[in-house]
Design a protein around this motif. Sequence first.
Motif, short mmCIF file in Angstrom:
data_model
loop_
_atom_site.label_atom_id
_atom_site.label_comp_id
_atom_site.label_asym_id
_atom_site.label_seq_id
_atom_site.Cartn_x
_atom_site.Cartn_y
_atom_site.Cartn_z
N THR A 295 33.68 -8.07 74.61
CA THR A 295 34.40 -8.28 76.10
C THR A 295 35.64 -7.88 75.93
O THR A 295 36.57 -7.47 74.69
N GLY A 296 36.51 -7.60 77.06
CA GLY A 296 36.98 -6.29 77.19
C GLY A 296 38.39 -7.08 76.41
O GLY A 296 38.75 -8.20 75.48
N GLY A 297 38.99 -6.06 76.07
CA GLY A 297 40.39 -6.69 75.36
C GLY A 297 41.55 -5.58 75.71
O GLY A 297 42.74 -4.88 75.24
N LYS A 298 42.28 -5.11 77.14
CA LYS A 298 42.98 -4.78 77.43
C LYS A 298 44.21 -5.67 77.62
O LYS A 298 44.60 -6.05 77.34
N GLY A 299 44.98 -4.72 77.05
CA GLY A 299 46.79 -5.10 76.24
C GLY A 299 46.68 -5.64 74.52
O GLY A 299 47.44 -6.16 74.70
N MET A 300 45.15 -5.37 74.42
CA MET A 300 45.36 -5.54 72.48
C MET A 300 45.49 -4.84 72.09
O MET A 300 44.40 -3.40 72.35
N MET A 301 45.55 -4.33 70.60
CA MET A 301 45.96 -3.51 69.85
C MET A 301 43.99 -3.32 68.23
O MET A 301 44.12 -1.71 68.42
N THR A 302 43.35 -3.89 69.41
CA THR A 302 41.53 -3.83 68.90
C THR A 302 41.16 -2.84 68.91
O THR A 302 41.16 -2.62 70.48
N ASP A 303 39.84 -2.94 69.16
CA ASP A 303 39.08 -1.47 69.17
C ASP A 303 38.54 -2.06 70.68
O ASP A 303 38.77 -0.96 71.23
N ALA A 304 38.55 -3.13 71.10
CA ALA A 304 38.19 -3.66 72.79
C ALA A 304 39.50 -3.16 73.24
O ALA A 304 38.88 -2.73 74.70
N GLY A 305 40.42 -2.92 73.09
CA GLY A 305 41.67 -2.61 73.62
C GLY A 305 42.15 -1.20 73.35
O GLY A 305 42.68 -0.52 74.93
N THR A 306 41.63 -0.73 72.76
CA THR A 306 41.86 1.18 72.88
C THR A 306 40.59 2.45 72.63
O THR A 306 40.76 3.17 73.08
N HIS A 307 39.22 1.18 72.72
CA HIS A 307 37.98 2.04 72.84
C HIS A 307 37.74 2.95 74.26
O HIS A 307 37.45 1.92 74.80
N VAL A 308 38.15 3.93 74.08
CA VAL A 308 37.39 4.31 75.58
C VAL A 308 36.18 5.58 75.96
O VAL A 308 36.69 6.23 74.59
N PRO A 309 35.86 5.70 76.64
CA PRO A 309 34.79 7.02 76.65
C PRO A 309 35.78 8.22 77.18
O PRO A 309 36.66 8.25 77.66
N LEU A 310 34.80 9.16 76.13
CA LEU A 310 35.43 10.75 76.71
C LEU A 310 34.40 11.38 76.78
O LEU A 310 33.12 12.12 75.91
N ILE A 311 34.09 11.79 77.93
CA ILE A 311 33.39 12.73 78.40
C ILE A 311 33.68 14.38 78.79
O ILE A 311 34.61 14.32 79.52
N VAL A 312 33.03 15.62 78.10
CA VAL A 312 33.90 17.24 78.93
C VAL A 312 32.60 17.38 79.40
O VAL A 312 31.87 17.74 78.47
N ASN A 313 32.05 18.47 79.86
CA ASN A 313 31.81 19.40 80.86
C ASN A 313 32.33 20.49 81.74
O ASN A 313 32.92 20.78 82.13
N GLY A 314 31.44 21.52 80.97
CA GLY A 314 31.87 22.12 80.98
C GLY A 314 30.89 23.55 80.77
O GLY A 314 30.36 24.07 80.08
N ARG A 315 30.22 24.13 81.98
CA ARG A 315 29.01 25.01 81.89
C ARG A 315 29.58 26.12 81.38
O ARG A 315 29.95 27.11 81.58
N GLY A 316 28.67 26.22 80.14
CA GLY A 316 28.74 27.62 79.07
C GLY A 316 29.96 27.11 78.19
O GLY A 316 30.12 28.37 77.16
N VAL A 317 30.29 26.25 78.18
CA VAL A 317 31.62 25.98 77.02
C VAL A 317 31.47 24.69 76.07
O VAL A 317 31.47 24.31 74.86
N ALA A 318 31.00 23.45 76.74
CA ALA A 318 30.74 22.12 76.30
C ALA A 318 29.41 21.83 75.95
O ALA A 318 28.73 22.21 77.07
N GLN A 319 28.49 22.32 75.02
CA GLN A 319 27.44 22.60 73.75
C GLN A 319 26.43 21.30 75.19
O GLN A 319 27.03 19.96 74.24
N PRO A 320 25.58 21.23 75.69
CA PRO A 320 24.83 20.19 76.34
C PRO A 320 24.50 19.23 75.42
O PRO A 320 23.52 20.10 74.57
N GLY A 321 24.73 17.98 75.30
CA GLY A 321 24.04 16.99 74.48
C GLY A 321 24.17 16.42 73.47
O GLY A 321 24.38 16.44 72.54
#
Length: 440
Positions: A295-321
Amino acid sequence: MPAVNRRSFLKTAALGGGALAFASTFSAAATKHKRPNIVLIMADDLGYECLGCYGAADYQTPVLDGLARTGVRFENCHAQPLCTPSRAQIMTGRYNQRNYEGFGYLNPREITFGNLLQDAGYRTCIAGKWQLCGDAATVRCFGFEEHCLWNMHDYRADAPSAHEPEPWRRRYKAPTLYTNGRWTEYGQDAYGPDVACDFLLDFMTRHHEAPFFCYYPMILTHSPFVPTPDSADPACKDAKQNFVDMVQYMDKCVGRIVAHLDKLGLRDDTLLLFTGDNGTHVSITSQVIGDKAVTGGKGMMTDAGTHVPLIVNGRGVAQPGRVCGDLVDFSDFLPTIAGATGASVPDDRVIDGRSFLPQLRGEKGYPREWIFCHYWGARGRTPEGTRESVRDTRWKLYNDGSFYDLAADLLEEAPLTQLSTEQQTAKRRLKAAFREVRSR
């Protein structure tokens, strides 16, 4: 016309080291210019549980899943619990006790990653959601020469002013957007997220021969939960179904950017980062593979309120997979971007962030032992209204002394009281982290 550089800085490497080496590595793969383009995309109200690559069962996100497969996916990225605090932190590399003065406002004395890259010779652009007060001069002051923005108002309250058209709150169908200093009210056939995305694509086309920085704080997937142009039922009133459609349309917008970079021949020259500004809205519950409900936790300091995705993609730099379990918080983006571009980090103020560039290359780097959160809401920055926390991947300590084992109690329902030797050691370590933050 490019804005004039606002400041020059003395410091020549991002925190965490490796900046110049990284810039050299990236430029070796580049074909058109020596430094990488940067595209930073931040979805609005999107927790980690909403992407397929993080185990989502309710949503189809093929573009972002593909970027994760061919890039680096971080498992422990944390934003602030709410939109404005996250924007202040990601743009400045500074914790909120240093620069968050109120909802919908960022003090123009702050230095942003837009300023850093503009001073380094980048063409700069922002499109999407602003919510930081001011006018066109304010946006330029923060280092963005062009803009196409929703939620642009000239004072701190989240309410319209006499200088804005009446329908200024419309962000989706028939939106009202502020583009390079002018308001435009679009017709019924226009969709706000498409207008902002189109603006970015046009900017990239016009400046494809010079390094550019595009910051895309998306309008999607914030409430109201309404149908998208791709929704099967354009009159649907089911909030969860509309949210599903909005997540999938968000993924489509990211796909448009990736495809346009390919069309321009710039994918090999571009570092693309994707994240969310805080947890999902509290009215949305999502299924994750393994029969787990989040259940979403926007506005709360719990993990549900702060844990977000982070994906970084750059060919030849960010290691695939590559999947990285290191802690990252929003203060880390500024030094990371500065390091990737060779831009200078300001040395006239505290920068709390730590570059995660080495982790993109598969190196150990300088991983965090803990992350910090300073947060206050409707009661203001008062002893009663302000909360602070320090956490690592397992333990979390608040400034009121409450202490949690996140491995056993992710929603923080039962603070620990009788502590084992291991728990006492962890708590002392986090207390020391509090002292470190406050001593800067």
